[in-house]
Design a protein around this motif. Structure first.
Motif, PDB file in Angstrom:
ATOM      1  N   TRP A  80      -4.345  -1.502  -8.462  1.00 47.13           N
ATOM      2  CA  TRP A  80      -4.641  -0.132  -8.041  1.00 47.13           C
ATOM      3  C   TRP A  80      -4.809   0.784  -9.249  1.00 47.13           C
ATOM      4  O   TRP A  80      -5.540   1.768  -9.204  1.00 47.13           O
ATOM      5  N   PHE A 196      -7.292   6.284  -8.573  1.00 46.87           N
ATOM      6  CA  PHE A 196      -5.938   6.526  -8.076  1.00 46.87           C
ATOM      7  C   PHE A 196      -5.232   7.599  -8.892  1.00 46.87           C
ATOM      8  O   PHE A 196      -5.265   7.587 -10.114  1.00 46.87           O
ATOM      9  N   LYS A 197      -4.566   8.498  -8.192  1.00 47.08           N
ATOM     10  CA  LYS A 197      -3.782   9.553  -8.849  1.00 47.08           C
ATOM     11  C   LYS A 197      -2.342   9.487  -8.343  1.00 47.08           C
ATOM     12  O   LYS A 197      -2.090   9.175  -7.195  1.00 47.08           O
ATOM     13  N   VAL A 280       4.188   5.697  -5.862  1.00 49.58           N
ATOM     14  CA  VAL A 280       3.053   6.587  -5.608  1.00 49.58           C
ATOM     15  C   VAL A 280       3.609   7.947  -5.213  1.00 49.58           C
ATOM     16  O   VAL A 280       4.445   8.053  -4.317  1.00 49.58           O
ATOM     17  N   THR A 282       1.798  11.569  -4.511  1.00 54.04           N
ATOM     18  CA  THR A 282       0.525  12.296  -4.508  1.00 54.04           C
ATOM     19  C   THR A 282       0.466  13.279  -3.351  1.00 54.04           C
ATOM     20  O   THR A 282       1.318  13.258  -2.457  1.00 54.04           O
ATOM     21  N   LEU A 284      -2.170  14.650  -0.443  1.00 52.38           N
ATOM     22  CA  LEU A 284      -3.442  14.479   0.246  1.00 52.38           C
ATOM     23  C   LEU A 284      -3.942  15.852   0.700  1.00 52.38           C
ATOM     24  O   LEU A 284      -3.278  16.523   1.485  1.00 52.38           O
ATOM     25  N   ASN A 367      -6.802   9.116   5.701  1.00 53.54           N
ATOM     26  CA  ASN A 367      -6.413   9.448   4.328  1.00 53.54           C
ATOM     27  C   ASN A 367      -5.376   8.491   3.765  1.00 53.54           C
ATOM     28  O   ASN A 367      -5.400   8.169   2.576  1.00 53.54           O
ATOM     29  N   MET A 368      -4.462   8.033   4.628  1.00 50.54           N
ATOM     30  CA  MET A 368      -3.477   7.056   4.174  1.00 50.54           C
ATOM     31  C   MET A 368      -4.167   5.734   3.808  1.00 50.54           C
ATOM     32  O   MET A 368      -3.832   5.111   2.800  1.00 50.54           O
ATOM     33  N   ARG A 370      -7.310   5.371   2.881  1.00 47.79           N
ATOM     34  CA  ARG A 370      -8.116   5.598   1.675  1.00 47.79           C
ATOM     35  C   ARG A 370      -7.260   5.563   0.422  1.00 47.79           C
ATOM     36  O   ARG A 370      -7.732   5.229  -0.666  1.00 47.79           O
ATOM     37  N   LEU A 371      -5.986   5.912   0.570  1.00 44.98           N
ATOM     38  CA  LEU A 371      -5.067   5.898  -0.557  1.00 44.98           C
ATOM     39  C   LEU A 371      -4.889   4.488  -1.118  1.00 44.98           C
ATOM     40  O   LEU A 371      -4.582   4.303  -2.289  1.00 44.98           O
TER      41      LEU A 371
END
Length: 372
Positions: A80, A196-197, A280, A282, A284, A367-368, A370-371
């Motif tokens: 990732w 990825f952020k 992780v 982040t 969204l 969105n989850m 896509r993460l």
């Protein structure tokens, strides 16, 4: 131009290729083999097989191979963090984890792979890279190529054309390196750039570098010419015939047990599950109607599975029970879009029959996914 073509033909004729043989029983000294497969998992499995089965006290081995488009990450890397996984999936491109260390690399048929096998005592990657440079200079004396202290090969003192990785066993060792001949640099730069952020990890990070194809420096060069030049130099240095043995990595009669090694390298548990633990954290920013909804996500991921999951939603944006069920379902599941899609589809069936709730729930789930 005609003279140059004639020289190239004469050069290529110096190397004889023959199909498979019982290569482990040939005369002692050195051996050059080349894979007839372009499958990354099969070729990595050959490395494992040679390392585990061949008597490298008796024979040193040079393994030549090329792959169809794929990204290969190091043994201790985080996929990732290292590549654009969504783009890989869109392009139907393979992701592989090798057993050696080092950074992530892009492979296609314009990228040559070389693996030097020796005993651990004789392992010397600087000498291997000098051999590659000598072969390049023999083929094209005007090329400005040299080996760095980081075991890279640079072209024109700034462009990386070769990177190195290695595996040191108890008694056996191998050093492999790439050589950029005519790889697709646009795809290379695209797939080796993670979007990825908020990811924190102790995994080994890749070191970005400027790259260039040898073809850009001299369009008359081909991958086949480079392979043959390196094989010839290897033969000279090991005082063996200029002879390449072609092998099929799917041949169980030649490589007993190779299928199992290939299958293991393709498993989710190896490619993703061997990722060192990471977290992780982040936010969204989800566009909903005329506003932006901020959702904070915090996860701990171990062996590729979500160990801890926290999702902070705006108050009353979703019923607490539905949100809690999502967190409960994700905990313990693979950090994987396919598995998460299956989970949220199941949860959607028990979601109250309310269009507004369905829209909000679908947006959060998208969105989850896509993460990942």
């Amino acid at each position: 131009m005609v003279l140059q073509s004639l020289k190239n033909c004469l050069w290529l004729s110096c190397v004889l290729r023959t199909p498979k043989a019982c290569f482990w029983s040939t005369a002692s000294g050195g051996l050059i083999i080349q894979s007839v497969s372009n499958d990354v998992y099969q070729n990595l499995a050959v490395e494992d097989w040679i390392h585990d089965h061949m008597d490298l006290e008796k024979q040193q081995v040079l393994f030549l191979w090329r792959n169809s488009p794929a990204v290969v990450i190091g043994r201790h890397q985080n996929p990732w963090q290292e590549c654009n996984l969504r783009l890989l999936r869109q392009k139907n491109m393979k992701l592989a984890r090798r057993r050696s260390g080092g950074g992530a690399v892009y492979h296609d048929l314009g990228n040559i792979n070389l693996t030097f096998f020796t005993t651990r005592k004789k392992y010397e990657r600087m000498e291997n890279l000098k051999l590659v440079v000598k072969a390049l200079k023999a083929l094209r004396p005007q090329l400005d190529v040299h080996v760095t202290d980081r075991y890279d090969i640079l072209l024109d003192r700034q462009y990386k054309i070769s990177g190195t990785a290695a595996k040191l066993g108890r008694t056996s060792a191998y050093h492999h390196c790439t050589l950029l001949c005519n790889a697709d640099k646009f795809v290379l730069s695209s797939v080796l750039k993670s979007p990825f952020k908020g990811l924190k990890s102790n995994a080994t990070p890749s070191v970005p570098a400027l790259v260039k194809n040898l073809f850009e420096e001299d369009p008359s060069l081909t991958s086949e010419m480079l392979l043959d030049a390196i094989a010839k130099e290897y033969a000279v240095q090991h005082q063996i015939d200029h002879h390449i043995t072609l092998i099929n990595p799917a041949d169980e009669t030649l490589l007993p047990g190779i299928s199992d090694k290939t299958k293991e390298l393709q498993t989710w548990e190896w490619v993703y599950g061997k990722t060192p633990k990471f977290s992780v954290s982040t936010c969204l920013n989800m566009a909903y109607k005329d506003s932006v909804v901020d959702v904070k996500v915090n996860m701990d991921v171990k062996h590729g599975r979500i160990e801890v999951c926290k999702i902070d939603l705006p108050e009353q944006w979703l019923p607490p029970g539905l949100y809690s069920e999502l967190v409960k379902s994700l905990t313990g599941s693979k950090f994987c879009p396919n598995e998460t899609t299956t989970l949220v589809t199941t949860l959607l069936r028990v979601c109250p029959q309310d269009d507004e709730l369905h829209s909000r729930w679908s947006l959060l789930c998208e969105n989850m996914i896509r993460l990942m």
